[in-house]
Design a protein around this motif. Structure first.
Motif, PDB file in Angstrom:
ATOM      1  N   UNK A 187      -9.581  -1.207   9.378  1.00 21.01           N
ATOM      2  CA  UNK A 187      -8.722  -2.360   9.072  1.00 21.01           C
ATOM      3  C   UNK A 187      -7.533  -1.909   8.247  1.00 21.01           C
ATOM      4  N   UNK A 188      -6.372  -1.944   8.853  1.00 23.90           N
ATOM      5  CA  UNK A 188      -5.145  -1.596   8.150  1.00 23.90           C
ATOM      6  C   UNK A 188      -4.498  -2.865   7.600  1.00 23.90           C
ATOM      7  N   UNK A 189      -3.484  -2.686   6.745  1.00 23.89           N
ATOM      8  CA  UNK A 189      -2.780  -3.868   6.224  1.00 23.89           C
ATOM      9  C   UNK A 189      -1.960  -4.548   7.314  1.00 23.89           C
ATOM     10  N   UNK A 190      -1.543  -3.775   8.314  1.00 22.27           N
ATOM     11  CA  UNK A 190      -0.784  -4.333   9.430  1.00 22.27           C
ATOM     12  C   UNK A 190      -1.703  -4.475  10.642  1.00 22.27           C
ATOM     13  N   UNK A 191      -1.517  -5.546  11.386  1.00 20.74           N
ATOM     14  CA  UNK A 191      -2.321  -5.740  12.602  1.00 20.74           C
ATOM     15  C   UNK A 191      -2.150  -4.536  13.535  1.00 20.74           C
TER      16      UNK A 191
ATOM     17  N   UNK B  11       1.699   1.903   7.068  1.00 20.10           N
ATOM     18  CA  UNK B  11       3.086   2.270   6.824  1.00 20.10           C
ATOM     19  C   UNK B  11       3.348   2.252   5.313  1.00 20.10           C
TER      20      UNK B  11
ATOM     21  N   UNK C   2       4.062  -0.970   3.614  1.00 18.55           N
ATOM     22  CA  UNK C   2       3.024  -2.015   3.603  1.00 18.55           C
ATOM     23  C   UNK C   2       2.038  -1.873   2.455  1.00 18.55           C
ATOM     24  N   UNK C   3       2.159  -0.793   1.678  1.00 20.11           N
ATOM     25  CA  UNK C   3       1.094  -0.481   0.716  1.00 20.11           C
ATOM     26  C   UNK C   3       0.893  -1.557  -0.338  1.00 20.11           C
TER      27      UNK C   3
ATOM     28  N   UNK D  14       1.104  -4.773   0.185  1.00 20.77           N
ATOM     29  CA  UNK D  14       0.637  -6.047   0.750  1.00 20.77           C
ATOM     30  C   UNK D  14      -0.762  -6.370   0.231  1.00 20.77           C
ATOM     31  N   UNK D  15      -1.086  -7.654   0.130  1.00 21.86           N
ATOM     32  CA  UNK D  15      -2.326  -8.052  -0.551  1.00 21.86           C
ATOM     33  C   UNK D  15      -3.578  -8.003   0.319  1.00 21.86           C
ATOM     34  N   UNK D  16      -3.486  -7.443   1.535  1.00 20.72           N
ATOM     35  CA  UNK D  16      -4.618  -7.495   2.455  1.00 20.72           C
ATOM     36  C   UNK D  16      -5.631  -6.387   2.168  1.00 20.72           C
ATOM     37  N   UNK D  17      -6.917  -6.726   2.262  1.00 18.81           N
ATOM     38  CA  UNK D  17      -7.973  -5.717   2.140  1.00 18.81           C
ATOM     39  C   UNK D  17      -7.779  -4.670   3.223  1.00 18.81           C
ATOM     40  N   UNK D  18      -7.984  -3.411   2.879  1.00 17.70           N
ATOM     41  CA  UNK D  18      -7.839  -2.332   3.859  1.00 17.70           C
ATOM     42  C   UNK D  18      -8.922  -1.287   3.631  1.00 17.70           C
ATOM     43  N   UNK D  19      -9.404  -0.739   4.716  1.00 21.80           N
ATOM     44  CA  UNK D  19     -10.478   0.246   4.629  1.00 21.80           C
ATOM     45  C   UNK D  19     -11.212   0.299   5.951  1.00 21.80           C
TER      46      UNK D  19
END
Lengths: 228, 228
Positions: A106-110, A187, A190-191, A193-198
């Motif tokens: 799961x990245x911050x960008x779709x 990217x 995008x670092x 951005x508030x979205x969970x990533x991992x």
């Protein structure tokens, strides 16, 4: 599984890339390493087998076994793929693919969402196995691919069953593996951005065996099932 | 996932069988029930997509999403399958297959070894999605197929990313499911053999999510990941 008759001690450590085993993108994920290919194949027992019938593609899930540099795929003599293959002379072009999915990425960008996976794609010409000794080895390999050791603890096929069984062979020659590992590739912009990533690792396993209703309770769970 | 624009309230409850969706054997395992097909598709996010290139079959693993009676498959505009599809006019014949393996089935005879599984095979003509609104719906569906709800918690694709993304559409029209359940089917004369018989259920699941190294620790695990 290795079988002396089909494994050369001098086999090169890699398969030779061809036009159709070199991807047009993500080339860094492709590999031709023989040990890697074998390990991906040996970790599964279900493949997706593709062939062409009346000009259109057909993809069917089926069980397989590996014996050295040969894959064996099981079918019924009455089934459509096997009839198609027997009708093809000298053999039928097939593509056999095996895929393990290891994690959701799961990245911050779709756009950068992905999977971690390991896959093997085999191109080649499938032929039917007719030699009785090779047929026996092939059938054992398909049973043992899913449950190592099981072929020695089951009644072997009798003549009538052998006549109803068709096995096709596909040599490991034009082969590639593709592997993605690691975390998301976001990217730089995008670092923040508030979205969970991992990643979310996926698990696979075997639950406790369930005996058939008609099994004599004195027959315990065999060691090769505990070992799964 | 359902989308009003593509789901008819009056859709019949079954797909119409065709010559190539009626198996030549084990017909009792085949089904054309729309709800069953949808449930098998909705329980997965990886398919094996087959197409024909230079007369030979190609089978590639890829992610998909379902929106009503449409499947969307994701790719890169530079990848070989997508280039092949764009070069085909008006579309490319494909076969898309999704398979769940539920259990190993161990019979007393090698011949009756099997798998419990649920699979869907879709035949059809793939076309590329060009409408911007449909493309957005398709991309969201592919992300949400693996992680329901995630598309609303990621940066949507920007113009550059959309230009690098190709999505193909395959309508659910010529479709069949195939399901095997239950225990082994041993021959009556084998019942006294001393071999263990039964099924080994297979388990699948998600392990604990692993945050990326660069994720702000203040961002907790979202509810839609807990729900997986």
């Amino acid at each position: 599984m290795r079988h002396p008759a089909t494994t050369s001690a001098t086999a090169p450590s890699s398969y030779t890339p061809t036009d159709r085993t070199v991807p047009t993108r993500s080339r860094e994920r492709a590999s031709y390493d023989r040990e890697l290919v074998h390990s991906i194949l040996d970790g599964a027992y279900l493949c997706h087998l593709g062939f062409v019938r009346d000009g259109a593609p057909v993809v069917l899930p089926t069980m397989y076994g590996r014996v050295g540099e040969r894959l064996y795929v099981h079918g019924s003599t009455g089934s459509r793929p096997l009839r198609t293959i027997r009708a093809a002379d000298p053999g039928l072009p097939v593509c056999l693919t095996v895929t393990h999915v290891d994690a959701l990425v799961l990245a911050r960008s779709a756009f950068h969402h992905s999977l971690n996976y390991r896959s093997v794609v085999v191109h080649g010409t499938a032929t039917t196995v007719t030699d009785p000794e090779e047929l026996r080895i092939a059938l054992d390999s398909i049973v043992d691919q899913a449950v190592p050791g099981r072929s020695q603890d089951a009644r072997p096929a009798n003549a009538k069953e052998l006549a109803a069984t068709a096995v096709i062979r596909l040599d490991l020659d034009e082969v590639s593996a593709k592997v993605r590992t690691g975390g998301p590739n976001d990217e730089p912009e995008d670092l923040a951005l508030p979205h969970w990533t991992g990643i979310v690792p996926l698990t696979r396993g075997h639950a406790r065996p369930v005996p058939a209703d008609d099994l004599d309770p004195a027959v315990g769970i065999p060691d090769y099932l505990h070992a799964l």
